[in-house]
Design an enzyme around this catalytic site. Sequence first.
Site, PDB file in Angstrom:
ATOM      1  N   HIS A  21      -7.299   6.443  18.352  1.00  0.00           N
ATOM      2  CA  HIS A  21      -7.472   6.766  19.788  1.00  0.00           C
ATOM      3  C   HIS A  21      -8.135   8.128  19.913  1.00  0.00           C
ATOM      4  CE1 HIS A  21      -5.855   6.483  24.115  1.00  0.00           C
ATOM      5  NE2 HIS A  21      -6.677   7.523  24.068  1.00  0.00           N
ATOM      6  N   HIS A  23     -11.335  10.616  22.006  1.00  0.00           N
ATOM      7  CA  HIS A  23     -12.381  10.846  23.019  1.00  0.00           C
ATOM      8  C   HIS A  23     -13.457  11.740  22.416  1.00  0.00           C
ATOM      9  CE1 HIS A  23      -9.949   9.134  26.312  1.00  0.00           C
ATOM     10  NE2 HIS A  23      -8.945   9.594  25.578  1.00  0.00           N
ATOM     11  N   LEU A  24     -14.682  11.211  22.364  1.00  0.00           N
ATOM     12  CA  LEU A  24     -15.818  11.996  21.846  1.00  0.00           C
ATOM     13  C   LEU A  24     -16.746  12.463  22.953  1.00  0.00           C
ATOM     14  CD1 LEU A  24     -16.829   9.938  18.667  1.00  0.00           C
ATOM     15  CD2 LEU A  24     -15.744  12.194  18.704  1.00  0.00           C
ATOM     16  N   ARG A  25     -16.535  11.930  24.204  1.00  0.00           N
ATOM     17  CA  ARG A  25     -17.426  12.252  25.341  1.00  0.00           C
ATOM     18  C   ARG A  25     -18.867  11.850  25.034  1.00  0.00           C
ATOM     19  NH1 ARG A  25     -12.683  12.398  27.825  1.00  0.00           N
ATOM     20  NH2 ARG A  25     -11.657  14.418  27.797  1.00  0.00           N
ATOM     21  N   ASN A  49     -14.108   5.964  28.334  1.00  0.00           N
ATOM     22  CA  ASN A  49     -14.022   6.505  29.714  1.00  0.00           C
ATOM     23  C   ASN A  49     -15.060   7.594  29.957  1.00  0.00           C
ATOM     24  OD1 ASN A  49     -12.567   8.237  27.988  1.00  0.00           O
ATOM     25  ND2 ASN A  49     -11.218   8.942  29.627  1.00  0.00           N
ATOM     26  N   LYS A 107     -10.255  -1.710  26.606  1.00  0.00           N
ATOM     27  CA  LYS A 107      -9.238  -0.756  27.086  1.00  0.00           C
ATOM     28  C   LYS A 107      -8.895  -0.979  28.548  1.00  0.00           C
ATOM     29  CE  LYS A 107      -6.817   3.195  27.127  1.00  0.00           C
ATOM     30  NZ  LYS A 107      -7.091   4.582  26.856  1.00  0.00           N
ATOM     31  N   HIS A 144      -3.537   1.822  28.570  1.00  0.00           N
ATOM     32  CA  HIS A 144      -2.979   3.077  29.082  1.00  0.00           C
ATOM     33  C   HIS A 144      -1.779   2.661  29.922  1.00  0.00           C
ATOM     34  CE1 HIS A 144      -3.233   7.357  30.553  1.00  0.00           C
ATOM     35  NE2 HIS A 144      -2.353   6.803  31.375  1.00  0.00           N
ATOM     36  N   HIS A 182      -0.823   5.852  23.151  1.00  0.00           N
ATOM     37  CA  HIS A 182      -0.161   7.161  23.313  1.00  0.00           C
ATOM     38  C   HIS A 182       1.201   7.064  24.009  1.00  0.00           C
ATOM     39  CE1 HIS A 182      -2.156   6.676  27.130  1.00  0.00           C
ATOM     40  NE2 HIS A 182      -3.305   7.153  26.738  1.00  0.00           N
ATOM     41  N   LEU A 227      -2.120  13.308  29.763  1.00  0.00           N
ATOM     42  CA  LEU A 227      -1.529  12.120  30.370  1.00  0.00           C
ATOM     43  C   LEU A 227      -1.445  11.014  29.325  1.00  0.00           C
ATOM     44  CD1 LEU A 227      -3.249  12.129  33.866  1.00  0.00           C
ATOM     45  CD2 LEU A 227      -0.808  12.449  33.382  1.00  0.00           C
ATOM     46  N   ASP A 255      -5.590  10.921  20.577  1.00  0.00           N
ATOM     47  CA  ASP A 255      -5.958  11.142  21.986  1.00  0.00           C
ATOM     48  C   ASP A 255      -6.580  12.525  22.172  1.00  0.00           C
ATOM     49  OD1 ASP A 255      -6.399  10.366  24.587  1.00  0.00           O
ATOM     50  OD2 ASP A 255      -4.360  10.811  25.274  1.00  0.00           O
ATOM     51  N   HIS A 259     -11.850  19.078  26.987  1.00  0.00           N
ATOM     52  CA  HIS A 259     -12.302  19.488  28.329  1.00  0.00           C
ATOM     53  C   HIS A 259     -12.733  20.942  28.226  1.00  0.00           C
ATOM     54  CE1 HIS A 259     -10.867  16.020  30.690  1.00  0.00           C
ATOM     55  NE2 HIS A 259      -9.838  16.000  29.873  1.00  0.00           N
ATOM     56  N   ALA A 271      -6.509  16.731  32.489  1.00  0.00           N
ATOM     57  CA  ALA A 271      -5.517  16.286  31.497  1.00  0.00           C
ATOM     58  C   ALA A 271      -6.198  16.057  30.165  1.00  0.00           C
ATOM     59  CB  ALA A 271      -4.860  14.999  31.969  1.00  0.00           C
TER      60      ALA A 271
HETATM   61  O1  DOR Z   1      -4.742  13.478  28.636  1.00  0.00           O
HETATM   62  C1  DOR Z   1      -5.553  12.587  28.687  1.00  0.00           C
HETATM   63  N1  DOR Z   1      -6.880  12.847  28.603  1.00  0.00           N
HETATM   64  N2  DOR Z   1      -5.123  11.342  28.847  1.00  0.00           N
HETATM   65  C2  DOR Z   1      -5.967  10.329  29.049  1.00  0.00           C
HETATM   66  O2  DOR Z   1      -5.503   9.222  29.232  1.00  0.00           O
HETATM   67  C3  DOR Z   1      -7.435  10.573  29.132  1.00  0.00           C
HETATM   68  C4  DOR Z   1      -7.814  11.802  28.421  1.00  0.00           C
HETATM   69  C5  DOR Z   1      -9.216  12.261  28.772  1.00  0.00           C
HETATM   70  O3  DOR Z   1     -10.139  11.434  28.754  1.00  0.00           O
HETATM   71  O4  DOR Z   1      -9.399  13.447  29.028  1.00  0.00           O
HETATM   72 ZN    ZN Z   2      -7.060   8.773  25.674  1.00  0.00          ZN
END
Ligand code: DOR
Ligand code: ZN
Length: 351
Positions: A21, A23-25, A49, A107, A144, A182, A227, A255, A259, A271
């Site tokens: 799990h 996130h690479l953006r 996402n 997802k 999620h 998560h 989150l 996860d 940011h 988050a």
């Molecule tokens: O904390 C989180 N950040 N929870 C998520 O479900 C998404 C993630 C994000 O993409 O920043």
């Molecule tokens: Zn996530």
Amino acid sequence: MTNSASKKPSSITITRPDDWHLHLRDGATIASVLPDTARQFARAIVMPNLKPPVTTTEQAVAYRDRILAALPVGMKFEPLMVLYLTNDTPPEEIQRARDSGVVHAVKLYPAGATTNSAAGVTDLTKCYKTLEMMQKLGMPFLVHGEVTDPEIDIFDREAVFIDRVMTPLRRDMPELNVVFEHITTKDAAEYVAEADHHVGATITAHHLLYNRNELFKGGMRPHYYCLPVLKREIHRQALVAAATSGSTKFFLGTDSAPHPKGLKEHACGCAGCYTALHAMELYTQAFDQVDALDKLEQFASFNGPDFYKLPRNKDTITLQRESWTIPAELPLANTTVVPLNGGETMEWKFV
Ligand code: DOR
Ligand code: ZN
């Protein structure tokens, strides 16, 4: 597996893990964060996402190409792509995803549950034809697991999700492979432990290490906000017990969610915790705290590929018991990101 028979080994060598799990953006951010992950992990399930979200196989293939283009020469890494489910995802898209060979899951973001979830699902029963196709093709459904009902207290959203969404889904789609992503509560850990082999769960390092007090120690600490939000200590302990239990159903998913610093330290902060930098160190610390280093390899390197029916990795990684200071900030495209525990000391070091 460890190099010492004593209770506190000075190093640990395990099969190379994967991150189930991540996130690479997109854009320049990928190149900032990807080496942190690729250094430790062979593969990662890459969350869809983005803005706009990755809803089609065509978009997933193009996103995969952008990720591979950002991988430094000489590094090996396999991104495992994921489609973002919407109310309108057609069943044929699942067939295309399966045929692509590069999309490994779909997802569920309940609309409004988290970062970039506005295009997510408002009512899962709208997606049943598509879910039936996933069940038929053995395409994993990553969930999620939080309700978005504003009446429900934020600390109860995961537990309520089990009753309102998970239980009916599993009743109607019993052979669908579901990953409860998560997990943060005793309720979810128990639910997954008691479910059949179609259900697994990822657990983050930060939910193994911290309870909700961490958010408010000496003031509001936005870098611990993610989150689903951190929960009470009894929940943290239940997650540690699940991860170190030897069960095949729980596996590593960081996860890690970068940011920009300015959007975390903000009146309405985003988050997400950035843990890719030191993910394996954090997990090793969590397992070491309960003298369960002998359970780390199964959780980090075996259970995930077994659930996804992918081969386990062949090479190994080593961590040493050695103090080092986590950088306070790291470059993130044209800005910076604060890693979890930035400026603090870690007791384990990836070598
Ligand atoms: O904390 C989180 N950040 N929870 C998520 O479900 C998404 C993630 C994000 O993409 O920043
Ligand atoms: Zn996530």
